[in-house]
Design a protein around this motif. Sequence first.
Motif, short mmCIF file in Angstrom:
data_model
loop_
_atom_site.label_atom_id
_atom_site.label_comp_id
_atom_site.label_asym_id
_atom_site.label_seq_id
_atom_site.Cartn_x
_atom_site.Cartn_y
_atom_site.Cartn_z
N TYR A 1 48.51 50.93 17.83
CA TYR A 1 47.68 51.98 17.24
C TYR A 1 48.26 53.34 17.62
N PRO A 2 49.27 53.80 16.90
CA PRO A 2 49.89 55.10 17.24
C PRO A 2 48.93 56.27 17.09
N GLN A 3 47.81 56.07 16.38
CA GLN A 3 46.84 57.16 16.23
C GLN A 3 46.07 57.43 17.52
N LEU A 4 46.13 56.49 18.47
CA LEU A 4 45.36 56.61 19.70
C LEU A 4 46.28 56.81 20.89
N SER A 5 45.76 57.46 21.91
CA SER A 5 46.54 57.68 23.14
C SER A 5 45.78 57.13 24.34
N PHE A 6 46.46 57.10 25.47
CA PHE A 6 45.87 56.57 26.70
C PHE A 6 44.62 57.35 27.09
N ASP A 7 44.64 58.66 26.88
CA ASP A 7 43.51 59.50 27.28
C ASP A 7 42.29 59.34 26.37
N ASP A 8 42.47 58.69 25.23
CA ASP A 8 41.33 58.49 24.33
C ASP A 8 40.42 57.36 24.79
N ILE A 9 40.90 56.51 25.70
CA ILE A 9 40.15 55.32 26.12
C ILE A 9 39.46 55.61 27.45
N HIS A 10 38.18 55.22 27.54
CA HIS A 10 37.39 55.50 28.74
C HIS A 10 36.76 54.22 29.26
N PHE A 11 36.96 53.94 30.54
CA PHE A 11 36.39 52.77 31.19
C PHE A 11 35.50 53.22 32.34
N HIS A 12 34.26 52.69 32.37
CA HIS A 12 33.30 53.01 33.43
C HIS A 12 32.77 51.71 34.04
N LEU A 13 32.83 51.61 35.37
CA LEU A 13 32.20 50.51 36.08
C LEU A 13 31.08 51.08 36.94
N VAL A 14 29.88 50.50 36.82
CA VAL A 14 28.70 51.00 37.53
C VAL A 14 28.29 49.97 38.58
N GLU A 15 28.24 50.41 39.83
CA GLU A 15 27.88 49.52 40.95
C GLU A 15 26.82 50.21 41.81
N ALA A 16 25.71 49.48 42.07
CA ALA A 16 24.60 50.06 42.83
C ALA A 16 24.92 50.19 44.32
N MET A 17 25.85 49.36 44.83
CA MET A 17 26.18 49.41 46.25
C MET A 17 27.26 50.46 46.50
N SER A 18 27.57 50.65 47.77
CA SER A 18 28.56 51.66 48.15
C SER A 18 29.98 51.12 48.15
N ARG A 19 30.16 49.84 47.78
CA ARG A 19 31.49 49.24 47.75
C ARG A 19 31.54 48.16 46.67
N ILE A 20 32.74 47.72 46.35
CA ILE A 20 32.93 46.65 45.38
C ILE A 20 33.46 45.40 46.10
N MET A 21 33.35 44.26 45.44
CA MET A 21 33.94 43.01 45.92
C MET A 21 33.62 42.73 47.39
N PRO A 22 32.37 42.42 47.70
CA PRO A 22 32.03 42.14 49.10
C PRO A 22 32.72 40.91 49.67
N GLU A 23 33.35 40.08 48.81
CA GLU A 23 34.03 38.89 49.29
C GLU A 23 35.36 39.20 49.99
N VAL A 24 35.89 40.42 49.80
CA VAL A 24 37.16 40.81 50.43
C VAL A 24 36.89 41.89 51.46
N SER A 25 37.91 42.22 52.24
CA SER A 25 37.75 43.25 53.27
C SER A 25 37.57 44.62 52.64
N LEU A 26 37.05 45.54 53.43
CA LEU A 26 36.84 46.90 52.94
C LEU A 26 38.16 47.55 52.57
N GLU A 27 39.19 47.29 53.35
CA GLU A 27 40.51 47.86 53.06
C GLU A 27 41.05 47.35 51.71
#
Length: 496
Positions: free
Chosen positions: A189-215
């Motif tokens: 799609y040459p009519q579109l650019s990287f900056d035209d696409i927007h991704f949002h992830l919403v998480e209620a906690m203060s971190r993601i993926m509690p199954e892995v380490s904080l680092e």
Amino acid sequence: MPKILIVGGGYAGFYTAWKLEKHLRPGEAEVTIIDPLPYMTYQPFLPEIAAGSIEPRHAVVSQRRHLKRTEVITAKVTYINHAEKKVTVSPEIGEPYEMSYDQVVVTAGAVSRTFPIPGLADQGIGLKTVEEAVAIRDRMLDNFAKAAGLPAGPERDRLLTFVVVGGGFAGIEVFAELRSFASSLLKYYPQLSFDDIHFHLVEAMSRIMPEVSLETSHWVLKNLANRGALVHLDTQFASCVDGNIELSTGEKFESDLIVWTAGVMANPQIVRNTDLPIEERGRVMTRADLRVGTDEEPIEGAWAAGDVSRVPDLTGGGVGGFCVPNAQHAVRQGKLLAKNIVAVLRGELPKEYFHKNLGAVAGLGIGIGVFQSGKLAIKGFPAWVAHRGYHGLAMPSWERKLRVFGGWVNNFFLGRDIVSLSAVQHPRAAFEEFAARPKPPAPAAEKPAETPAASTPAAKSDKAPAKKAPAKKTPAKKPASKTAAKPAAEKAAASN
């Protein structure tokens, strides 16, 4: 023979039936599995299905093909009456009926857990079924095609804004996979650019993926930020009426694709319709040996496993002391459950479930992944290879393994397939649009009001004269003779 009835054909149910076929002697028991779907879905592959990296049919396992000595019934179980050892079966067509059993295995799985957020039930989509993953993929492809024909503006921004709610493993994987998929689509799609696409992830906690380490979770956040994805931590998803997103931080934007991955709950169709014991969070109370009941008293003839059950985690690593609802536990519980049922049938004691988590692995798009086992963390390409290798080999049956690995090899040389088949959700639309239909009958002409036949002369003249029936010939009467008439006349004159 004893009748073993398995309610639910997901991980735990499928593996229980599969292994029962292996362990049971011929004629030792009858096994029946009931599920509304005729296949088991390997859910760890759903993010890659949504991103076009796996053919959807390759991520499901046909029950009828691989359960050769098990009776498969495609229907819903609407009530489990263990007091009488009967279940109510509701087929898609036909009347509900009851089925008796000797041993029941409750493995009905889980569904997406949602909250009464305005607009969510109408605008959101989950990630628990292969159908949902396919719909997400097709929606993204359709939105790119639509946006390419629009000028820059609010409508194009809405089509190219994608939202994922939930920062657990499933949420992060589908979020990262979709971000990778979107970047790969830009060359078409040459009519579109990287900056035209927007991704949002919403998480209620203060971190993601509690199954892995904080680092490790911080590394994932940094990687996503470098790829143009925005993660909202400590943020509540407040509203999405008509695609108008409102966050607890006050931020507002519009989106046409909202994926909900913020938790699961035990299948309410089962846990709300049974006399088996249910704990406060809505799961079947299950012992460590996978029998239903409490530590003090098991319930004879009732078993449970997988996401619908509350199984104690004897390793001490589970949340609240119980196994977390994931595929790793469900598969292993199903295997042990089959062995325990066979042991009980043969008068032996069942074994307790004990599985120590070997680690967590996640794919974050083509060539990127993370792996965590204890303090060992692997990131990037090696972790991505480990992710694909582990899940590819964990797929049940060599027939399915070969299909999955073959698809990955094809994609390596040919690239991902970018054809949207969203029209398949309405397969008769094209046929209905052009199908010839019978013309409606012409309206009948109104008849004039009828009047009595003898009322007017005109009415008489309008009617054709009726044909008279031929008269019967009767002998004519002879006229009276003159001699007979004369005396009568004379008598009349005399009287006058």
